[in-house]
Design a protein around this motif. Structure first.
Motif, mmCIF file in Angstrom:
data_model
loop_
_atom_site.group_PDB
_atom_site.id
_atom_site.type_symbol
_atom_site.label_atom_id
_atom_site.label_comp_id
_atom_site.label_asym_id
_atom_site.label_seq_id
_atom_site.Cartn_x
_atom_site.Cartn_y
_atom_site.Cartn_z
ATOM 1 N N ALA A 98 -11.453 -6.735 -41.081
ATOM 2 C CA ALA A 98 -10.726 -7.997 -41.222
ATOM 3 C C ALA A 98 -10.801 -8.822 -39.950
ATOM 4 N N LEU A 99 -10.585 -8.206 -38.797
ATOM 5 C CA LEU A 99 -10.633 -8.952 -37.539
ATOM 6 C C LEU A 99 -12.025 -9.513 -37.276
ATOM 7 N N SER A 100 -13.047 -8.738 -37.558
ATOM 8 C CA SER A 100 -14.427 -9.226 -37.385
ATOM 9 C C SER A 100 -14.715 -10.395 -38.316
ATOM 10 N N LEU A 101 -14.274 -10.286 -39.556
ATOM 11 C CA LEU A 101 -14.502 -11.352 -40.533
ATOM 12 C C LEU A 101 -13.721 -12.611 -40.173
ATOM 13 N N ILE A 102 -12.503 -12.441 -39.718
ATOM 14 C CA ILE A 102 -11.685 -13.591 -39.332
ATOM 15 C C ILE A 102 -12.258 -14.287 -38.102
ATOM 16 N N ASP A 103 -12.861 -13.516 -37.207
ATOM 17 C CA ASP A 103 -13.529 -14.135 -36.066
ATOM 18 C C ASP A 103 -14.681 -15.028 -36.532
ATOM 19 N N LYS A 104 -15.406 -14.581 -37.543
ATOM 20 C CA LYS A 104 -16.562 -15.346 -38.045
ATOM 21 C C LYS A 104 -16.148 -16.508 -38.954
ATOM 22 N N GLU A 105 -15.177 -16.248 -39.841
ATOM 23 C CA GLU A 105 -14.856 -17.214 -40.894
ATOM 24 C C GLU A 105 -13.521 -17.924 -40.711
ATOM 25 N N GLY A 106 -12.716 -17.484 -39.763
ATOM 26 C CA GLY A 106 -11.388 -18.056 -39.600
ATOM 27 C C GLY A 106 -10.384 -17.358 -40.487
ATOM 28 N N GLY A 107 -9.112 -17.571 -40.196
ATOM 29 C CA GLY A 107 -8.054 -16.963 -40.992
ATOM 30 C C GLY A 107 -7.093 -16.187 -40.137
ATOM 31 N N MET A 108 -6.416 -15.204 -40.761
ATOM 32 C CA MET A 108 -5.393 -14.458 -40.030
ATOM 33 C C MET A 108 -5.219 -13.055 -40.575
ATOM 34 N N VAL A 109 -4.746 -12.187 -39.693
ATOM 35 C CA VAL A 109 -4.270 -10.864 -40.066
ATOM 36 C C VAL A 109 -2.766 -10.872 -39.832
ATOM 37 N N ILE A 110 -2.017 -10.556 -40.867
ATOM 38 C CA ILE A 110 -0.575 -10.378 -40.764
ATOM 39 C C ILE A 110 -0.344 -8.878 -40.685
ATOM 40 N N TYR A 111 0.033 -8.422 -39.491
ATOM 41 C CA TYR A 111 0.193 -6.994 -39.227
ATOM 42 C C TYR A 111 1.657 -6.633 -39.403
ATOM 43 N N LEU A 112 1.956 -5.979 -40.534
ATOM 44 C CA LEU A 112 3.335 -5.642 -40.888
ATOM 45 C C LEU A 112 3.702 -4.271 -40.342
ATOM 46 N N ARG A 113 4.863 -4.188 -39.756
ATOM 47 C CA ARG A 113 5.356 -2.922 -39.199
ATOM 48 C C ARG A 113 6.003 -2.116 -40.327
ATOM 49 N N GLN A 114 5.152 -1.527 -41.154
ATOM 50 C CA GLN A 114 5.587 -0.727 -42.307
ATOM 51 C C GLN A 114 4.820 0.592 -42.307
ATOM 52 N N GLU A 115 4.990 1.350 -41.252
ATOM 53 C CA GLU A 115 4.247 2.597 -41.052
ATOM 54 C C GLU A 115 4.346 3.521 -42.265
ATOM 55 N N GLY A 116 3.231 4.113 -42.635
ATOM 56 C CA GLY A 116 3.222 5.109 -43.701
ATOM 57 C C GLY A 116 3.700 4.577 -45.030
ATOM 58 N N ARG A 117 3.213 3.404 -45.411
ATOM 59 C CA ARG A 117 3.690 2.700 -46.606
ATOM 60 C C ARG A 117 5.199 2.534 -46.580
ATOM 61 N N ASN A 118 5.701 2.321 -45.373
ATOM 62 C CA ASN A 118 7.112 2.011 -45.087
ATOM 63 C C ASN A 118 8.051 3.216 -45.211
ATOM 64 N N ILE A 119 7.519 4.432 -44.977
ATOM 65 C CA ILE A 119 8.409 5.598 -44.923
ATOM 66 C C ILE A 119 8.647 6.035 -43.482
ATOM 67 N N GLY A 120 7.980 5.394 -42.530
ATOM 68 C CA GLY A 120 8.169 5.711 -41.114
ATOM 69 C C GLY A 120 7.211 6.788 -40.637
ATOM 70 N N LEU A 121 7.052 6.837 -39.335
ATOM 71 C CA LEU A 121 6.088 7.748 -38.727
ATOM 72 C C LEU A 121 6.454 9.216 -38.946
ATOM 73 N N LEU A 122 7.715 9.583 -38.739
ATOM 74 C CA LEU A 122 8.126 10.969 -38.916
ATOM 75 C C LEU A 122 7.827 11.449 -40.334
ATOM 76 N N ASN A 123 8.229 10.664 -41.331
ATOM 77 C CA ASN A 123 7.980 11.045 -42.717
ATOM 78 C C ASN A 123 6.491 11.006 -43.062
ATOM 79 N N LYS A 124 5.762 10.106 -42.452
ATOM 80 C CA LYS A 124 4.310 10.059 -42.689
ATOM 81 C C LYS A 124 3.660 11.356 -42.207
ATOM 82 N N ILE A 125 4.065 11.841 -41.034
ATOM 83 C CA ILE A 125 3.502 13.085 -40.519
ATOM 84 C C ILE A 125 3.914 14.258 -41.415
ATOM 85 N N ASN A 126 5.152 14.233 -41.914
ATOM 86 C CA ASN A 126 5.566 15.263 -42.879
ATOM 87 C C ASN A 126 4.726 15.183 -44.149
#
Length: 187
Positions: free
Chosen positions: A70-98
């Motif tokens: 996405a970042l490479s494509l946006i550099d070439k074509e324009g646009g944006m990456v919206i980086y959401l802080r929703q680790e592990g499909r929003n279950i959090g890092l601890l639960n993601k590791i579990n």
């Protein structure tokens, strides 16, 4: 929504020279990485945080590959990456590791989430609409394989879905099969 918004800063990266802006929603701080000039219908990637993939380079998922694409494509074509802080499909890092530990014992990503008491995907996308409206964007070309993202972004017209094609590896092929077969991802 009560959102605190940062100033704009320059972010030179190995993918290009971008602008960045942060949006604080409660305890979560989301990042928007965007081209210096945005088209009327920009290319947009909504990417959920994946510390193990994005930062550490885990091969269990395709997150880092999707973000870098996405970042490479946006550099070439324009646009944006919206980086959401929703680790592990929003279950959090601890639960993601579990969940990873359960996957090591043979469960797939959905079964592991269910075993931990979560839905297959706990993410929400209301802040995406807020961010796009902040930038006065009414229409986008959405860079995604996830139909839930397409259906969850409200009040913004998705003109085109742009697929994110990543080559599977020996560690994530089962994960990608589960995303395709059980979550409806367009892979």
């Amino acid at each position: 929504m009560n959102i605190e918004i940062s100033e704009v800063a320059n972010l030179p990266s190995r993918f290009g020279n971008f602008n960045v802006k942060a949006f604080k929603e409660g305890e979560k701080e989301h990042l928007v990485v965007y081209a210096k000039k945005l088209d009327a219908i920009p290319l947009v990637r909504v990417h959920s945080e994946c510390l193990t993939g994005d930062a550490i380079g885990s091969l269990k998922c395709d997150c880092r590959d999707q973000l870098e694409y996405a970042l490479s494509l946006i550099d070439k074509e324009g646009g944006m990456v919206i980086y959401l802080r929703q680790e592990g499909r929003n279950i959090g890092l601890l639960n993601k590791i579990n969940a990873y530990a359960l996957q090591d014992k043979g469960l797939n990503t959905i079964e592991a989430n269910h075993q931990l008491g979560f839905a297959a995907d706990e993410r929400t996308y209301e802040v995406v609409t807020y961010i796009l409206e902040y930038f006065n964007i009414k229409k986008i070309n959405l860079l995604t394989n996830n139909p839930d993202k397409m259906n969850s972004i409200k009040d913004i017209e998705i003109v085109n879905r742009v697929p994110v094609i990543i080559t599977p590896n020996e560690f994530n092929s089962g994960y990608l099969d589960t995303k395709r077969d059980e979550m409806g991802h367009l892979l």
